[in-house]
Design an enzyme around this catalytic site. Structure first.
Site, mmCIF file in Angstrom:
data_model
loop_
_atom_site.group_PDB
_atom_site.id
_atom_site.type_symbol
_atom_site.label_atom_id
_atom_site.label_comp_id
_atom_site.label_asym_id
_atom_site.label_seq_id
_atom_site.Cartn_x
_atom_site.Cartn_y
_atom_site.Cartn_z
ATOM 1 N N TYR A 15 0.863 -1.180 0.000
ATOM 2 C CA TYR A 15 0.000 0.000 0.000
ATOM 3 C C TYR A 15 0.895 1.224 0.000
ATOM 4 O O TYR A 15 1.787 1.341 0.842
ATOM 5 C CB TYR A 15 -0.891 -0.025 1.256
ATOM 6 C CG TYR A 15 -1.818 1.154 1.387
ATOM 7 C CD1 TYR A 15 -2.994 1.230 0.633
ATOM 8 C CD2 TYR A 15 -1.543 2.192 2.280
ATOM 9 C CE1 TYR A 15 -3.853 2.313 0.761
ATOM 10 C CE2 TYR A 15 -2.406 3.270 2.419
ATOM 11 C CZ TYR A 15 -3.560 3.327 1.652
ATOM 12 O OH TYR A 15 -4.413 4.400 1.787
ATOM 13 N N ASP B 247 9.368 2.768 -0.712
ATOM 14 C CA ASP B 247 8.356 3.437 0.102
ATOM 15 C C ASP B 247 8.713 3.147 1.553
ATOM 16 O O ASP B 247 8.423 2.070 2.084
ATOM 17 C CB ASP B 247 6.971 2.893 -0.259
ATOM 18 C CG ASP B 247 5.885 3.421 0.658
ATOM 19 O OD1 ASP B 247 6.213 4.015 1.705
ATOM 20 O OD2 ASP B 247 4.699 3.213 0.336
ATOM 21 N N LYS C 69 4.898 9.176 8.453
ATOM 22 C CA LYS C 69 4.850 8.640 9.815
ATOM 23 C C LYS C 69 5.947 9.190 10.741
ATOM 24 O O LYS C 69 5.835 10.330 11.179
ATOM 25 C CB LYS C 69 4.823 7.127 9.766
ATOM 26 C CG LYS C 69 3.635 6.636 8.894
ATOM 27 C CD LYS C 69 3.300 5.210 9.093
ATOM 28 C CE LYS C 69 2.282 4.677 8.115
ATOM 29 N NZ LYS C 69 0.895 4.979 8.421
#
Ligand code: HOZ
Length: 429
Positions: free
Chosen positions: A144, A239, A267
C-alpha cells in the site's frame, strides 16, 4: 469492559462522517464491533472516552516511535505555534529539517517535504515518469502506497481488509499503467519487465511490507530488483513511509544495505503531525519544479508545526542511536514471548518480525506475500483482536496491518501483552 461512550459516539459519528471514521480501517468493519474512541495517550498507553487503558501497538500506524505525547515534541510544537501555524513561505527550519534528513540518509541529495505518505509516493511516481519519459510502474500485490489512483490496484491495508477488488473511480487507463507482481517473486517482475520493454518508469516497493501484516523481503529479492532497475533504466523507489527512521536511522536502506533511487517517507518523519517527504539523487530530483517541470506543490508543505515536530523527534533519534538497540531488544523479547505462548496453544501460526515491526498470522504455511497472508485463518485473527482488546491490548484491527512498537514499552508491558495473548488464545481456541 465498558465502552458505552464509544458506542454512543460511533452512532453519532455515522450521522455526519462516512462510516463514522476519517480513514476506513479505523471502523473495525472487518473485525466487527465498535471502534474505540480515544481521549488521550501518554507513552505506551492509550485512554479511551470511557476511561479504559490500553497498551498501544498501533502507535498512530507508526509515527509514535518514542511513545505518545513525547514531551520534547509537545513543547516544541507549543512554542512554534506562537510564531504562526503556517506561512506558505520558506523558513530556516525547513533547511534544518532537510539537512538533518540528508545527514541520516546518505543517498538523498535533495528532499521535498509534503503533508502525507500518499503525497510522497504519488509525487515520486510522477517524478520517475517525468525523468524517464516512461509511463508504467510495477507495484506488489498487498503493498500500500497511499490512496493515489495508481496505487489502488491490488493494494494492501484497508483495500485488502475490506476485500475491495477494484476501486470505483480509478479509471481503467490509470490501472493499465500499474503492473502488479507478487511480493518476493523476482521472476514475476523479470517477466513484466521483459513483456513491457522500455515502458517501465519505476518499481515501487515497501522494503519491509507492513500493509498485509508484516512481511519480510526474502534474501536476494531486493538485491535482484536493484540490479534489474539499474540494468533496465527503471527508477527503484523505496516506500519507507513505515520503515523510514524506524528500522534504523537510515531506514530500510541502511538496515538492508540497499540503495534506492528515490525514497518516500511519512509517519515517524512527522512525529504524529501530517508530514511526508520524498528525496533522492540530484540527477533525478532536479526534475522537480521549480528546478524542472515535474510539478508538485502544497500550501502546507514544510508547515512550521509539522517541521518542528519531525525535526525534534529525528534529532532525538540521531543523538540517541541506542534507541534502535532498545527497540530491537523489545521486538525480540515480544517475539520470543509470543512464540512460546502460541506454541503452547498448539495452533498454526507465523510471526513475521524485523526490529520494531511485528505481526502474527494464524497460518500453517510461511507468509511471504499477499496470497499467503490472505489464506491464513484471518477469522481467528479477528477473534484474537477482540480478546486482546478486552484485555487492554490495542492491536491493529486487521490481519493486513503490521504492529508497531514504541520505545515507551517496558518489559512489564511486553509481559502483560504476552500474558494477554496466552489468555486470549485459551478463550478463543
Ligand atoms: N493506511 C493506514 C494503515 N496502513 C491506516 C491509517 C488510518 O486508518 O489511520
Amino acid at each position: 469492559m465498558n465502552i458505552s461512550k464509544s458506542q454512543q459516539l460511533f452512532s453519532r459519528a455515522q450521522e455526519s462522517i462516512p462510516g463514522g471514521v476519517n480513514s476506513p480501517v479505523r471502523a473495525f468493519k472487518s473485525v466487527g464491533g465498535t471502534p474505540i474512541f480515544l481521549q488521550r495517550a501518554k507513552g505506551a498507553y492509550l485512554y479511551d472516552v470511557d476511561g479504559n487503558e490500553y497498551i498501544d501497538y498501533i502507535n498512530s500506524w507508526g509515527p509514535m516511535i518514542l511513545g505518545h505525547a513525547y514531551e520534547p515534541v509537545v513543547k516544541a510544537i507549543q512554542e512554534k505555534a506562537l510564531e504562526s501555524t503556517s506561512f506558505g513561505a520558506p523558513t530556516e527550519l525547513e533547511i534544518e529539517m532537510a539537512e538533518l534528513i540528508k545527514s541520516m540518509v546518505p543517498n538523498v541529495d535533495l528532499v521535498r517535504m509534503v503533508s502525507s505518505g500518499t503525497e510522497a509516493c504519488m509525487s515520486a511516481i510522477r517524478l520517475a515518469r517525468g525523468y524517464t519519459g516512461k509511463n508504467k510502474i510495477i507495484k506488489f500485490e498487498g503493498c500500500y502506497h497511499g490512496h493515489a489512483d495508481s496505487f489502488l490496484v491490488k493494494a494492501g491495508s484497508g483495500v485488502a481488509t475490506f476485500n475491495i477488488q477494484t476501486v470505483p473511480g480509478v479509471t481503467a487507463g490509470v490501472s493499465e499503467d500499474t503492473l502488479v507482481a507478487a511480493y518476493n517473486d523476482l521472476n514475476a517482475v523479470q517477466k513484466l519487465v521483459d513483456e513491457n520493454k522500455n515502458e517501465i518508469a519505476a518499481i515501487i516497493i515497501e522494503p519491509v511490507a507492513g500493509n498485509m501484516g508484516c512481511i519480510l523481503p526474502q534474501p536476494g529479492f531486493l538485491e535482484g530488483l536493484r540490479k534489474l532497475c539499474t540494468d533496465e533504466n527503471i527508477i527503484f523507489i523505496f516506500d519507507e513511509v513505515m520503515t523510514g527512521f524506524r528500522l534504523a536511522l537510515g531506514g530500510a536502506q541502511e538496515r538492508l544495505k540497499i540503495d534506492a533511487d528515490l525514497v518516500t517517507y511519512g509517519k515517524v518523519i512527522g512525529a504524529g503531525m501530517p508530514v511526508g517527504a520524498f528525496g533522492g539523487k540530484l540527477e533525478i530530483m532536479k526534475y522537480i519544479a521549480p528546478l524542472g517541470n515535474v510539478y508538485q506543490a502544497g500550501t502546507l508543505s514544510g508547515n512550521p508545526l509539522a517541521m518542528i515536530a519531525g525535526y525534534t523527534l529525528l534529532k532525538e533519534l540521531k543523538q540517541n542511536p541506542s534507541i534502535y538497540q532498545q527497540l530491537e531488544e523489545k521486538g525480540n523479547y515480544l517475539h520470543q514471548g509470543l512464540q512460546k505462548v502460541l506454541q503452547e496453544a498448539n495452533t498454526p501460526f507465523v510471526i513475521n518480525h524485523l526490529g520494531s515491526m511485528i505481526s502474527i498470522h494464524f497460518s500453517d504455511h510461511p507468509v511471504v506475500d499477499f496470497s499467503s497472508a490472505a489464506s491464513a485463518n484471518n477469522a481467528l485473527f479477528n477473534k484474537f483482536f477482540h480478546a486482546m482488546l478486552d484485555r487492554g491490548v490495542y492491536l491493529p484491527p486487521s490481519a493486513f496491518e503490521t504492529w508497531f512498537l514504541s520505545n515507551a514499552l517496558t518489559t512489564e508491558d511486553l509481559d502483560r501483552t504476552i500474558q494477554a495473548t496466552k489468555e486470549s488464545l485459551a478463550g478463543i481456541l
